[in-house]
Motif scaffolding. Sequence first.
Motif, PDB file in Angstrom:
ATOM      1  N   GLN A  56      -5.786   9.010   4.713  1.00  0.00           N
ATOM      2  CA  GLN A  56      -5.036   9.269   3.524  1.00  0.00           C
ATOM      3  C   GLN A  56      -5.524   8.358   2.291  1.00  0.00           C
ATOM      4  O   GLN A  56      -6.057   7.351   2.328  1.00  0.00           O
ATOM      5  N   PHE A  57      -5.401   9.033   1.179  1.00  0.00           N
ATOM      6  CA  PHE A  57      -5.748   8.158  -0.263  1.00  0.00           C
ATOM      7  C   PHE A  57      -4.399   7.470  -0.478  1.00  0.00           C
ATOM      8  O   PHE A  57      -3.155   7.829  -0.515  1.00  0.00           O
ATOM      9  N   LEU A  58      -4.774   5.974  -0.607  1.00  0.00           N
ATOM     10  CA  LEU A  58      -3.624   4.839  -0.882  1.00  0.00           C
ATOM     11  C   LEU A  58      -4.007   4.216  -2.159  1.00  0.00           C
ATOM     12  O   LEU A  58      -5.129   4.234  -2.664  1.00  0.00           O
ATOM     13  N   THR A  59      -2.835   3.685  -2.537  1.00  0.00           N
ATOM     14  CA  THR A  59      -3.024   2.657  -3.813  1.00  0.00           C
ATOM     15  C   THR A  59      -2.343   1.473  -3.471  1.00  0.00           C
ATOM     16  O   THR A  59      -1.428   1.402  -3.086  1.00  0.00           O
ATOM     17  N   ASP A  73       0.695  -1.265  -0.151  1.00  0.00           N
ATOM     18  CA  ASP A  73      -0.170   0.154  -0.079  1.00  0.00           C
ATOM     19  C   ASP A  73       0.940   1.362   0.155  1.00  0.00           C
ATOM     20  O   ASP A  73       1.706   1.356   0.966  1.00  0.00           O
ATOM     21  N   GLN A  99      -7.759   1.244  -5.556  1.00  0.00           N
ATOM     22  CA  GLN A  99      -7.631   2.768  -4.900  1.00  0.00           C
ATOM     23  C   GLN A  99      -8.422   2.759  -3.890  1.00  0.00           C
ATOM     24  O   GLN A  99      -9.589   2.431  -3.677  1.00  0.00           O
ATOM     25  N   ARG A 132      -8.847   4.491   0.743  1.00  0.00           N
ATOM     26  CA  ARG A 132      -8.527   5.635   1.562  1.00  0.00           C
ATOM     27  C   ARG A 132      -8.067   4.460   2.978  1.00  0.00           C
ATOM     28  O   ARG A 132      -8.521   3.513   3.322  1.00  0.00           O
ATOM     29  N   GLU A 166      -1.813   8.188  -9.897  1.00  0.00           N
ATOM     30  CA  GLU A 166      -2.669   8.475 -10.704  1.00  0.00           C
ATOM     31  C   GLU A 166      -2.779   7.393 -11.708  1.00  0.00           C
ATOM     32  O   GLU A 166      -2.085   7.670 -12.934  1.00  0.00           O
ATOM     33  N   GLU A 224       1.566   5.504  -1.270  1.00  0.00           N
ATOM     34  CA  GLU A 224       0.819   7.055  -1.451  1.00  0.00           C
ATOM     35  C   GLU A 224      -0.038   6.733  -2.850  1.00  0.00           C
ATOM     36  O   GLU A 224       0.502   6.311  -4.026  1.00  0.00           O
ATOM     37  N   LYS A 225      -1.184   7.406  -3.152  1.00  0.00           N
ATOM     38  CA  LYS A 225      -2.014   7.376  -4.131  1.00  0.00           C
ATOM     39  C   LYS A 225      -1.205   7.997  -5.554  1.00  0.00           C
ATOM     40  O   LYS A 225      -0.278   8.774  -5.579  1.00  0.00           O
TER      41      LYS A 225
END
Length: 100
Positions: free
Chosen positions: A87-90, A21, A62, A64, A26, A23-24
């Motif tokens: 936090q937005f996560l990927t 996991d 994707q 949170r 795109e 940080e986001k």
Amino acid sequence: MFAVIKTGGKQYKVAENDVIDIEKLEADEGATVEFDSVLALGDTVGLPTIAGAKVTGEVLSQFRGEKVIIFKKHRRQNYRRKNGHRQFLTRVRITGFAGV
């Protein structure tokens, strides 16, 4: 074999088929992503990165992260502030290494 990659201001030690996991990013679900900032690959350590080395991964989802509570207090002043952050996560599955 393992690699150390840098993304989102953090470093991750990854191996093939690991799910991490980060940080986001795109990117859509199912898309392939490449990490160019490879700090170490097996026994090879970069100064600071290894030229030409890449780690590839597949975006699984994707989402949170867990809520983090921020609580501020000043004693004897009746000052209390409560706030939350997610936090937005990927989520990425590492598929392979290139440039060994």
